[in-house]
Every structure is written in structure tokens, then in C-alpha cells.
Design a protein around this motif. Structure first.
Motif, PDB file in Angstrom:
ATOM      1  N   LEU A 316      56.097 131.604  60.720  1.00 43.58           N
ATOM      2  CA  LEU A 316      55.548 131.205  62.010  1.00 43.58           C
ATOM      3  C   LEU A 316      54.042 131.452  62.070  1.00 43.58           C
ATOM      4  N   PHE A 317      53.604 132.575  61.509  1.00 36.10           N
ATOM      5  CA  PHE A 317      52.169 132.854  61.505  1.00 36.10           C
ATOM      6  C   PHE A 317      51.425 131.856  60.617  1.00 36.10           C
ATOM      7  N   ALA A 318      52.046 131.442  59.518  1.00 33.38           N
ATOM      8  CA  ALA A 318      51.418 130.444  58.646  1.00 33.38           C
ATOM      9  C   ALA A 318      51.231 129.124  59.382  1.00 33.38           C
ATOM     10  N   ALA A 319      52.260 128.695  60.131  1.00 29.56           N
ATOM     11  CA  ALA A 319      52.146 127.444  60.888  1.00 29.56           C
ATOM     12  C   ALA A 319      51.067 127.564  61.961  1.00 29.56           C
ATOM     13  N   ALA A 320      51.054 128.698  62.658  1.00 28.45           N
ATOM     14  CA  ALA A 320      50.045 128.909  63.697  1.00 28.45           C
ATOM     15  C   ALA A 320      48.647 128.954  63.098  1.00 28.45           C
ATOM     16  N   TYR A 321      48.513 129.658  62.000  1.00 29.68           N
ATOM     17  CA  TYR A 321      47.203 129.797  61.357  1.00 29.68           C
ATOM     18  C   TYR A 321      46.672 128.449  60.888  1.00 29.68           C
ATOM     19  N   ALA A 322      47.549 127.629  60.311  1.00 36.08           N
ATOM     20  CA  ALA A 322      47.119 126.311  59.837  1.00 36.08           C
ATOM     21  C   ALA A 322      46.579 125.480  60.999  1.00 36.08           C
ATOM     22  N   ALA A 323      47.285 125.485  62.127  1.00 32.01           N
ATOM     23  CA  ALA A 323      46.864 124.670  63.269  1.00 32.01           C
ATOM     24  C   ALA A 323      45.542 125.162  63.846  1.00 32.01           C
ATOM     25  N   MET A 324      45.451 126.464  64.137  1.00 23.89           N
ATOM     26  CA  MET A 324      44.250 126.952  64.832  1.00 23.89           C
ATOM     27  C   MET A 324      43.026 126.974  63.915  1.00 23.89           C
ATOM     28  N   ASN A 325      43.199 127.216  62.640  1.00 23.87           N
ATOM     29  CA  ASN A 325      42.044 127.264  61.755  1.00 23.87           C
ATOM     30  C   ASN A 325      41.494 125.860  61.463  1.00 23.87           C
ATOM     31  N   LEU A 326      42.385 124.905  61.196  1.00 24.12           N
ATOM     32  CA  LEU A 326      41.932 123.534  60.971  1.00 24.12           C
ATOM     33  C   LEU A 326      41.276 122.969  62.227  1.00 24.12           C
ATOM     34  N   GLY A 327      41.815 123.329  63.391  1.00 27.59           N
ATOM     35  CA  GLY A 327      41.227 122.871  64.637  1.00 27.59           C
ATOM     36  C   GLY A 327      39.824 123.421  64.840  1.00 27.59           C
ATOM     37  N   ALA A 328      39.644 124.711  64.552  1.00 36.33           N
ATOM     38  CA  ALA A 328      38.321 125.321  64.691  1.00 36.33           C
ATOM     39  C   ALA A 328      37.311 124.655  63.766  1.00 36.33           C
ATOM     40  N   PHE A 329      37.704 124.363  62.540  1.00 42.63           N
ATOM     41  CA  PHE A 329      36.794 123.700  61.606  1.00 42.63           C
ATOM     42  C   PHE A 329      36.470 122.271  62.060  1.00 42.63           C
ATOM     43  N   ALA A 330      37.441 121.598  62.687  1.00 43.94           N
ATOM     44  CA  ALA A 330      37.176 120.241  63.182  1.00 43.94           C
ATOM     45  C   ALA A 330      36.105 120.268  64.272  1.00 43.94           C
ATOM     46  N   ILE A 331      36.159 121.268  65.154  1.00 43.97           N
ATOM     47  CA  ILE A 331      35.141 121.385  66.199  1.00 43.97           C
ATOM     48  C   ILE A 331      33.783 121.696  65.573  1.00 43.97           C
ATOM     49  N   VAL A 332      33.749 122.582  64.591  1.00 47.96           N
ATOM     50  CA  VAL A 332      32.492 122.904  63.909  1.00 47.96           C
ATOM     51  C   VAL A 332      31.902 121.649  63.272  1.00 47.96           C
ATOM     52  N   ALA A 333      32.753 120.813  62.691  1.00 47.05           N
ATOM     53  CA  ALA A 333      32.275 119.574  62.069  1.00 47.05           C
ATOM     54  C   ALA A 333      31.630 118.654  63.095  1.00 47.05           C
ATOM     55  N   MET A 334      32.092 118.706  64.342  1.00 47.47           N
ATOM     56  CA  MET A 334      31.518 117.861  65.383  1.00 47.47           C
ATOM     57  C   MET A 334      30.264 118.455  66.005  1.00 47.47           C
ATOM     58  N   VAL A 335      30.133 119.791  65.948  1.00 42.82           N
ATOM     59  CA  VAL A 335      29.045 120.459  66.673  1.00 42.82           C
ATOM     60  C   VAL A 335      27.915 120.886  65.758  1.00 42.82           C
ATOM     61  N   GLY A 336      28.208 121.651  64.716  1.00 39.95           N
ATOM     62  CA  GLY A 336      27.171 122.152  63.823  1.00 39.95           C
ATOM     63  C   GLY A 336      27.575 123.470  63.211  1.00 39.95           C
ATOM     64  N   ARG A 337      26.804 123.916  62.236  1.00 32.14           N
ATOM     65  CA  ARG A 337      27.196 125.068  61.437  1.00 32.14           C
ATOM     66  C   ARG A 337      26.604 126.399  61.924  1.00 32.14           C
ATOM     67  N   THR A 338      25.666 126.386  62.863  1.00 36.40           N
ATOM     68  CA  THR A 338      25.040 127.632  63.305  1.00 36.40           C
ATOM     69  C   THR A 338      25.428 127.952  64.738  1.00 36.40           C
ATOM     70  N   LEU A 339      25.280 129.228  65.113  1.00 35.77           N
ATOM     71  CA  LEU A 339      25.617 129.641  66.466  1.00 35.77           C
ATOM     72  C   LEU A 339      24.749 128.940  67.505  1.00 35.77           C
ATOM     73  N   THR A 340      23.506 128.668  67.166  1.00 39.62           N
ATOM     74  CA  THR A 340      22.625 127.994  68.124  1.00 39.62           C
ATOM     75  C   THR A 340      23.092 126.567  68.425  1.00 39.62           C
ATOM     76  N   ASP A 341      23.807 125.963  67.486  1.00 36.40           N
ATOM     77  CA  ASP A 341      24.339 124.621  67.728  1.00 36.40           C
ATOM     78  C   ASP A 341      25.368 124.611  68.855  1.00 36.40           C
ATOM     79  N   PHE A 342      25.958 125.774  69.131  1.00 31.80           N
ATOM     80  CA  PHE A 342      27.005 125.861  70.155  1.00 31.80           C
ATOM     81  C   PHE A 342      26.448 126.171  71.542  1.00 31.80           C
ATOM     82  N   ASN A 343      25.138 126.381  71.646  1.00 33.36           N
ATOM     83  CA  ASN A 343      24.544 126.680  72.949  1.00 33.36           C
ATOM     84  C   ASN A 343      24.831 125.572  73.958  1.00 33.36           C
ATOM     85  N   GLY A 344      25.485 125.941  75.047  1.00 35.37           N
ATOM     86  CA  GLY A 344      25.748 124.989  76.115  1.00 35.37           C
ATOM     87  C   GLY A 344      26.869 124.017  75.861  1.00 35.37           C
ATOM     88  N   LEU A 345      27.599 124.163  74.758  1.00 39.24           N
ATOM     89  CA  LEU A 345      28.657 123.201  74.433  1.00 39.24           C
ATOM     90  C   LEU A 345      29.703 123.131  75.538  1.00 39.24           C
TER      91      LEU A 345
END
Length: 454
Positions: A316-345
Motif C-alpha cells: 500500500l505504501f508503494a502504491a501511495a508513494y508512486a502516486a504522490m511522488n510522480l505527481g510532485a515531479f509533474a508539478i515541478v516540470a510545469m513550474v520550475g526547478r528552484t524554490l523561487t520558481d514556486f513564489n506565488g504559485l
């Protein structure tokens, strides 16, 4: 022979899919290669569903069709499809686009080999398949950061793989067999059992990014394409952790493996989050986060053989981890790689901001999201196995992880101009699918618990 091959149909389908995608690339049909890869992986997933509840071993016990290997396919094949969609954005229009799709399928095949290993040689084969494909994927951009990251990954992987092969020879000498089910015989030679254990952990620990075998992780994630970082953080890692579970299920407790796994779990969780606190690059932060998450997997593995909750918690943790980690990387791909890229998102793109918050809170383990259910079961399993202190360490590290992920969340709701490009269709699809999985797994956890766990 025919019966054995029938039980291996999903793995055969994945292998044929990888070959089909490669042939399409040789004909310079990258879109066809992508279509072949996606359709083939979905077919393999469908073929796997009919095997739920099966508990068998093929080819003399060298490969297992059991709970772990079946659920590995049901988790890793859809995760690879999402990785293919992420990769489409990174490599579209490049010279060897179809090669990436084929390599992702080959690497997934290696991860499935690891998850079903019933023999030491399958451990070696699985590590080699995932490693060779992963080296090439990290180096794909053909620039200095990617080349440096791939070389570091290659050197580290080659050394740890050689160490594992060397150490497995001790297990063979002590047990008189390469079958994992015969490892109980190694009890008569405790030193050989311990040496084999250490080297097996070295080889699998590098794939699973456990401390202290994690040094390649931040550079490989940062230097390679973002889609490949997302893929490496899930598929090879879960395959290696499932393989470690297969090994430790048969290894005598007298070899001392519970103490070793407990120590690695504490090191991985604590170091991963402490190192993540110092990162300004979001990809490196998520890299160290993935190292810490591996420590939680080890808590579930530690309970194998001592708690009936161990296998359900790992799966169950493997399934959860796959979903939440891939999702987080998808958002990073849309926004940017640095913390400043997330300002005001969160203010300027509220839906994207909410999705990222949910992914990160799930990684922390906040209810009712999937990460909470996975960690709750893991803590319950480790307490049931009489390792209550480790559950306490895990909970303390979960609190620490909140500080890590708040480093992304807080800038999202400050005044600022977050101006990501118009969301890419494929990235949006991955994020929506991953978000659905993160929420549904959390809300419908009881359903997953009643599915046969042989």
C-alpha cells in the motif's frame, strides 16, 4: 514448461513491448514507439489482474509469482505509463526519442525481475537490467551535467553490483544453492550468511537509494531529464525494495538482518530529511526526500515474518508513494526547478497549488491522503513486530518532513509572480491521474486491505 510460461505472460508482454518500441525507433517512428509502449504496458497490467491471489514459483522456484511480484506489476506498470507521458515532454522531437520509451520499458522489466526474484541470479539480472537502462536514460541530454551525473551513477552502480555478485557467492557456498528458499541452510555458516547479507544490501540498497549507498541520487536526479528523475525515484526503487523483501523473508533471523535493516531505516529517514532542509533546488530536495521515504519502506520490510500487516503495508505504501511522488515531479516540470520558481504559485495558479500541497502533505503522512494510510500501516506493522521504538523514530521524522515540504508550500502562498508556461497537456494528465490516486488510495484503503495477500 508451458505452465511456467503461462504464469510469466505479463513479464513476457513487458519484454515484447520494450522490443516493439525499440523496433519502432529503428524505423524512426517515435510516436509509434510511445503508443506501443503505453498499449503494451496496459495489456500487461490487464493480464496481471487475473493473477491476484496466485502463489506459485516457476522454473524450479527461481522466480516467484506471489503477492509481491503481482502487486509490483500492478503498481510499477501504471507508474511507467505516467513516466512515459512525462518523458514525452522532455524528449519530444529529439533524435533518439523512441529509444527513451524503449529503455523505460526495459528498465521496468528489470524492476519486475527484481520484485519476483526467487534466485540469487535473478537478483543480479534485475540489477543489471535496471542499471544499464538507467545509466543511458540519465545521460540522454548529452550535456555536461547529465554526463557527469551518469558517470557517477555508472561508477557507483558498477562497484556496488560487483560487490553484490562477490558476496552472493558466500551464500551459494553456505547454502549449496542459489535459490533464496534455501537460504535457511546458511544458518550453519553464520559468517558467510552475514557477508552475503551485507553485500546483498549494498547491491539492492544502491538501487533503492538507501543511506549510505545514496550518493549518486541528487546528482542523477538533477543532471538527467526531470521525467527520468521521477521514474528513478519510483520504479527501480520499488523493484529493489520488493527484492530485498523477497530475500529477507527466507534469511534466518540469526544472521542479524533485523538490526542491520533497523539501522539503515533510521539513517535513511533522518539523513534524507536533514539534507533536504538545506536544498534550494526542488529536484534535489525531492531526491533527498526519496531517500528518506526508502527508510519507511525498510520499517515495513523489518516486520516481514513477524507481522501479518507487513506485506499489505509495504504494498500500500508503494502504491501511495508512486502516486504522490510522480505527481510532485509533474508539478515541478510545469513550474520550475528552484524554490523561487514556486513564489506565488498558489495565488496565481490555485488548482496547481492545491495539487502540489496535497502531494507534499501526502508525503508527510497527513490524513486522509494515501501517504497517511501507508505510513499508518507501516507503523502498525513495526509495532506488531515489537519494534515500537522504530515507529517512534518514524513519527518524529514525519514531523521533521513537514519542515522540509513547507519550504515549498510557504513560498507558494507568498506575494509573487509565478508564471509557469501554459500547462502541458501530458503533464496535466499525469498530475491529475496521480492526484486521483493519492486521494482514492487514502479514502479507499480498506478496499485494498481485503484484496488477497498470499
Amino acid at each position: 514448461m508451458g505452465h511456467d510460461l503461462a504464469l510469466l505472460i505479463p513479464e513476457i508482454a513487458v519484454l515484447l513491448t520494450a522490443v516493439g518500441a525499440l523496433i519502432a525507433e529503428m524505423l524512426r517512428w517515435p510516436r509509434v514507439a510511445l503508443a506501443v509502449a503505453i498499449v503494451g504496458l496496459f495489456i500487461a497490467t490487464g493480464l496481471t489482474l487475473s493473477m491476484l491471489g496466485t502463489d506459485a514459483a516457476v522454473f524450479g522456484g527461481s522466480f516467484r509469482i506471489d503477492t509481491l511480484s503481482i502487486w509490483a506489476k500492478l503498481i510499477l506498470l501504471p507508474a511507467t505509463v505516467l513516466s512515459l507521458l512525462l518523458a514525452r515532454v522532455d524528449v519530444r522531437g529529439t533524435v533518439r526519442e523512441g529509444t527513451v520509451y524503449s529503455l523505460l520499458c526495459f528498465a521496468t522489466f528489470g524492476a519486475l525481475v527484481l520484485a519476483g526474484s526467487g534466485d540469487m541470479m535473478f537478483l543480479v539480472l534485475g540489477v543489471l537490467l535496471t542499471s544499464l537502462a538507467s545509466f543511458a536514460l540519465v545521460a540522454y541530454p548529452d550535456d555536461d551535467p547529465a554526463t557527469e551525473a551518469a558517470m557517477k551513477y555508472f561508477v557507483f552502480g558498477s562497484v556496488t553490483g560487483a560487490v553484490m555478485v562477490f558476496g552472493l557467492s558466500y551464500w551459494f557456498g553456505a547454502a549449496g544453492s542459489t535459490l533464496l528458499s534455501d537460504l535457511a541452510r546458511a544458518d550453519a555458516m553464520p559468517l558467510a550468511a552475514i557477508l552475503g547479507l551485507v553485500t546483498a544490501i549494498v547491491g539492492l540498497g544502491y538501487k533503492a537509494s538507501l543511506v549510505p549507498f545514496h550518493f549518486w541520487v541528487p546528482d542523477a536526479y538533477q543532471g538527467g531529464p526531470l521525467s527520468i528523475a521521477a521514474y528513478l525515484s519510483v520504479v527501480p526503487k520499488v523493484g529493489a525494495l520488493f527484492a530485498l523483501t523477497q530475500v529477507l523473508r527466507d534469511l534466518p533471523m540469526e544472521s542479524g538482518w533485523p538490526a542491520v535493516i533497523a539501522g539503515l531505516a533510521v539513517l535513511s529517514m533522518t539523513y534524507g530529511y536533514l539534507a533536504a532542509l538545506a536544498q534550494d533546488n526542488v529536484v534535489r530536495l525531492l531526491a533527498y526526500s526519496s531517500i528518506a521515504q526508502s527508510g519507511y519502506f525498510l520499517l515495513g520490510i523489518l516486520a516481514v515474518g513477524s507481522s501479518s500487516l507487513a506485506l499489505p503495508s509495504i504494498i500500500l505504501f508503494a502504491a501511495a508513494y508512486a502516486a504522490m511522488n510522480l505527481g510532485a515531479f509533474a508539478i515541478v516540470a510545469m513550474v520550475g526547478r528552484t524554490l523561487t520558481d514556486f513564489n506565488g504559485l498558489g495565488r496565481n495558479r490555485p488548482l496547481m497549488g492545491i495539487a502540489m500541497v496535497l502531494f507534499l502533505l501526502s508525503l508527510v503522512g497527513i490524513p486522509p491522503l494515501a501517504g497517511f494510510v501507508g505510513k499508518f500501516l507501516i507503523f502498525a506493522a513495526v509495532i506488531d513486530a515489537q519494534f515500537t521504538w522504530l515507529a517512534v523514530v518514524g513519527i518524529v521524522n514525519s514531523v521533521l518532513s513537514l519542515a522540509v515540504y513547507l519550504r515549498i508550500i510557504v513560498p507558494m502562498y507568498r506575494q509573487g509572480e509565478a508564471a509557469p508556461n501554459a500547462p502541458e497537456y501530458w503533464l496535466s494528465m499525469v498530475a491529475i491521474t496521480a492526484l486521483s490516486g493519492t486521494v482514492i488510495i487514502g479514502l479507499a484503503a480498506q478496499f485494498f486491505l481485503v484484496i488477497p495477500m498470499t
